[in-house]
Design a protein around this motif. Structure first.
Motif, PDB file in Angstrom:
ATOM      1  N   GLN A 286       0.658 -27.957  29.954  1.00  0.00           N
ATOM      2  CA  GLN A 286       1.308 -26.651  29.969  1.00  0.00           C
ATOM      3  C   GLN A 286       0.285 -25.537  30.200  1.00  0.00           C
ATOM      4  OE1 GLN A 286       4.748 -26.267  29.830  1.00  0.00           O
ATOM      5  NE2 GLN A 286       4.602 -28.501  30.052  1.00  0.00           N
ATOM      6  N   LEU A 290       0.143 -22.880  33.358  1.00  0.00           N
ATOM      7  CA  LEU A 290      -0.036 -21.431  33.206  1.00  0.00           C
ATOM      8  C   LEU A 290      -1.272 -20.963  33.977  1.00  0.00           C
ATOM      9  CD1 LEU A 290       0.867 -18.771  31.948  1.00  0.00           C
ATOM     10  CD2 LEU A 290      -0.427 -19.376  29.882  1.00  0.00           C
ATOM     11  N   ASP A 293      -0.408 -20.604  37.554  1.00  0.00           N
ATOM     12  CA  ASP A 293       0.464 -19.467  37.841  1.00  0.00           C
ATOM     13  C   ASP A 293       0.533 -18.557  36.617  1.00  0.00           C
ATOM     14  OD1 ASP A 293       2.323 -17.648  38.658  1.00  0.00           O
ATOM     15  OD2 ASP A 293       3.983 -19.072  38.866  1.00  0.00           O
ATOM     16  N   SER A 295       1.563 -15.755  36.250  1.00  0.00           N
ATOM     17  CA  SER A 295       2.781 -14.950  36.143  1.00  0.00           C
ATOM     18  C   SER A 295       3.797 -15.599  35.204  1.00  0.00           C
ATOM     19  CB  SER A 295       3.414 -14.750  37.522  1.00  0.00           C
ATOM     20  OG  SER A 295       3.963 -15.952  38.020  1.00  0.00           O
ATOM     21  N   LYS A 296       3.542 -16.840  34.794  1.00  0.00           N
ATOM     22  CA  LYS A 296       4.414 -17.514  33.837  1.00  0.00           C
ATOM     23  C   LYS A 296       4.097 -17.146  32.390  1.00  0.00           C
ATOM     24  CE  LYS A 296       5.360 -21.649  36.643  1.00  0.00           C
ATOM     25  NZ  LYS A 296       5.199 -23.123  36.741  1.00  0.00           N
ATOM     26  N   ALA A 299       7.116 -16.196  30.364  1.00  0.00           N
ATOM     27  CA  ALA A 299       7.940 -17.370  30.102  1.00  0.00           C
ATOM     28  C   ALA A 299       7.308 -18.253  29.027  1.00  0.00           C
ATOM     29  CB  ALA A 299       8.152 -18.165  31.386  1.00  0.00           C
ATOM     30  N   ILE A 357       6.977 -24.548  29.341  1.00  0.00           N
ATOM     31  CA  ILE A 357       6.985 -23.139  29.759  1.00  0.00           C
ATOM     32  C   ILE A 357       7.799 -22.914  31.026  1.00  0.00           C
ATOM     33  CG2 ILE A 357       4.732 -22.766  28.694  1.00  0.00           C
ATOM     34  CD1 ILE A 357       3.531 -22.587  31.520  1.00  0.00           C
ATOM     35  N   SER A 358       8.235 -24.002  31.670  1.00  0.00           N
ATOM     36  CA  SER A 358       9.106 -23.835  32.839  1.00  0.00           C
ATOM     37  C   SER A 358      10.583 -23.775  32.433  1.00  0.00           C
ATOM     38  CB  SER A 358       8.900 -24.980  33.833  1.00  0.00           C
ATOM     39  OG  SER A 358       9.341 -26.216  33.290  1.00  0.00           O
ATOM     40  N   GLN A 360      14.117 -22.466  31.057  1.00  0.00           N
ATOM     41  CA  GLN A 360      14.839 -21.208  30.978  1.00  0.00           C
ATOM     42  C   GLN A 360      15.217 -20.983  29.511  1.00  0.00           C
ATOM     43  OE1 GLN A 360      15.382 -18.965  33.480  1.00  0.00           O
ATOM     44  NE2 GLN A 360      14.089 -20.292  34.725  1.00  0.00           N
ATOM     45  N   GLU A 385       2.736 -11.445  27.025  1.00  0.00           N
ATOM     46  CA  GLU A 385       2.486 -11.632  28.454  1.00  0.00           C
ATOM     47  C   GLU A 385       1.089 -11.154  28.840  1.00  0.00           C
ATOM     48  OE1 GLU A 385       4.317 -10.197  32.777  1.00  0.00           O
ATOM     49  OE2 GLU A 385       5.144  -9.396  30.911  1.00  0.00           O
TER      50      GLU A 385
END
Length: 425
Positions: A286, A290, A293, A295-296, A299, A357-358, A360, A385
């Protein structure tokens, strides 16, 4: 009476102990009994067996230790949160019923109030505390996070730190007080005061007593910071007071409204970030996702709030005879919502015990639901964030290198210490 004096008459320097709870009523017929204490040290350390037992017992269960109903499945928790006219907050969101017992402090105009008082206070709060405000401060918050992470590696590419003291607590305690406009001295009082407030929602156990001692010593500083005219001009606190006056709130009400942010604005975020650091360290795949990306980051923080639930429980009071999933609840009953259990209910979530973390994660109840959903969640998400994003861009690996220590609290779940090794990219 307004301002400091009005609040200080009810919050002593060492905290004011509420009245003893009323006699525990007998278990209601036909309601499954789960004979575990949700506020014991053992359960607070490992709450998951209780959560599963409650979910499996039925849609509503009975907790004999305190004579209260409990809901731990997602649908029932959301039902209670949504139906605010039946399951009220103004009688207290803890074990005490403010209609029968004296509150330990003047109740929060946001957390412990019902419409129309709650609606007026929330309208004032959201007129200042909203997505537009978050966009205005995003760059400042991100710069602080980047600088804090860079400074960790000032003397080498690999560092060992306490992830709570040096990141999870240090970051919110840097950006949040500045945003509010608090004085530079005394900010160390924020965490003890919040710890006290959240412990007070539970029983009068040893955690409550210890928190009242340390938090009570912090109370005068909190009270002083909330007084109209104290927050720095141009900052959130001062603007909130201006909006409150325009809406017709007196100075005492305005101070109590600001106090709600000081009470809940730090501890929950600290625990959320600390939990995210631990879960990302314990789940390297995980962390790699991150890192790939950043930007996750938001999330990842939201999944942490679902998976760990820094706010584990909240009470409501049944204000009129009603039913939940066919179970009769009489007026005056206390019902304990297990937010953390609902966030892992397999009836609602796929693979709920997997940190992903992916996922929803929207719809989790970690920030509440309905009219009493957490006003400050937009800032908590922003802080999570910014800091997780800064780490993802700078840190190649994150590992737990010692024994993490839980901070036991009647309502919150979080780490008191989290030894980490960070290696720069």
């Amino acid at each position: 009476m307004t301002g400091t004096a009005a609040i200080q008459t009810q919050v002593s320097p060492h905290g004011e102990r509420p009245a003893p709870p009323l006699a525990t009523p007998p278990a209601p017929a036909g309601v499954p009994v789960v004979d575990l204490d949700p506020f014991s040290d053992e359960t607070l350390t490992d709450p998951y067996p209780l959560h599963e037992a409650l979910r499996e017992a039925g849609p509503v269960a009975w907790l004999p230790h305190y004579g209260v109903y409990a809901v731990a499945r997602y649908d029932e928790v959301v039902h209670v949160l949504q139906n605010h006219e039946i399951f009220v907050s103004g009688r207290g969101v803890g074990l005490s019923d403010y209609q029968k017992e004296k509150p330990w402090r003047p109740p929060s105009l946001l957390l412990e109030a019902d419409p129309p008082q709650h609606a007026q206070a929330r309208k004032v709060a959201t007129s200042v505390f909203n997505p537009k405000t978050m966009r205005q401060i995003r760059e400042e918050f991100q710069d602080t996070a980047n600088r804090m992470v860079d400074e960790l590696f000032a003397e080498g590419s690999t560092v060992e730190i306490d992830g709570v003291a040096e990141l999870a607590a240090a970051y919110p305690l840097s950006v949040f007080p500045d945003f509010i406009g608090l004085s530079e001295s005394g900010r160390e009082n924020l965490l003890p005061y919040g710890n006290m407030a959240f412990n007070a929602f539970g029983p009068q156990n040893h955690l409550y007593d210890r928190a009242m001692e340390t938090g009570g010593q912090a109370a005068p500083w909190i009270v002083e910071q909330c007084v109209v005219g104290t927050p720095k001009p141009g900052r959130f606190g001062a603007t909130l007071h201006e909006k409150a006056a325009e809406a017709g709130l007196d100075e005492d009400e305005s101070a109590r409204l600001l106090r709600s942010f000081l009470t809940a604005g730090v501890d929950t975020t600290v625990h959320g970030i600390g939990a995210a650091l631990r879960e990302l360290a314990e789940n390297p795949e995980q962390w790699a996702a991150l890192r790939q990306d950043p930007s996750k980051a938001r999330a990842a923080f939201d999944e942490t709030v679902r998976y760990v639930a820094p706010v584990q429980t909240f009470f409501r009071t049944v204000n009129e005879d009603t039913e939940v999933s066919g179970v009769h609840l009489p007026e005056g009953s206390k019902i304990l919502m297990f937010l953390a259990a609902a966030n892992r209910d397999p009836r609602h979530w796929k693979d709920p015990d997997t940190f992903d973390i992916s996922r929803q994660a929207s719809g989790h109840v970690g920030f509440g639901f309905g009219i009493h959903s957490c006003v400050g969640q937009i800032m908590a998400r922003l802080e999570g964030e910014c800091l997780l994003g800064a780490l993802a861009r700078k840190v190649a690996s994150i590992e737990v290198v010692g024994e993490a220590r839980l901070q036991l609290n009647n309502t919150l779940r979080g780490w008191d210490s989290l030894p980490l090794r960070l290696t720069a990219a």
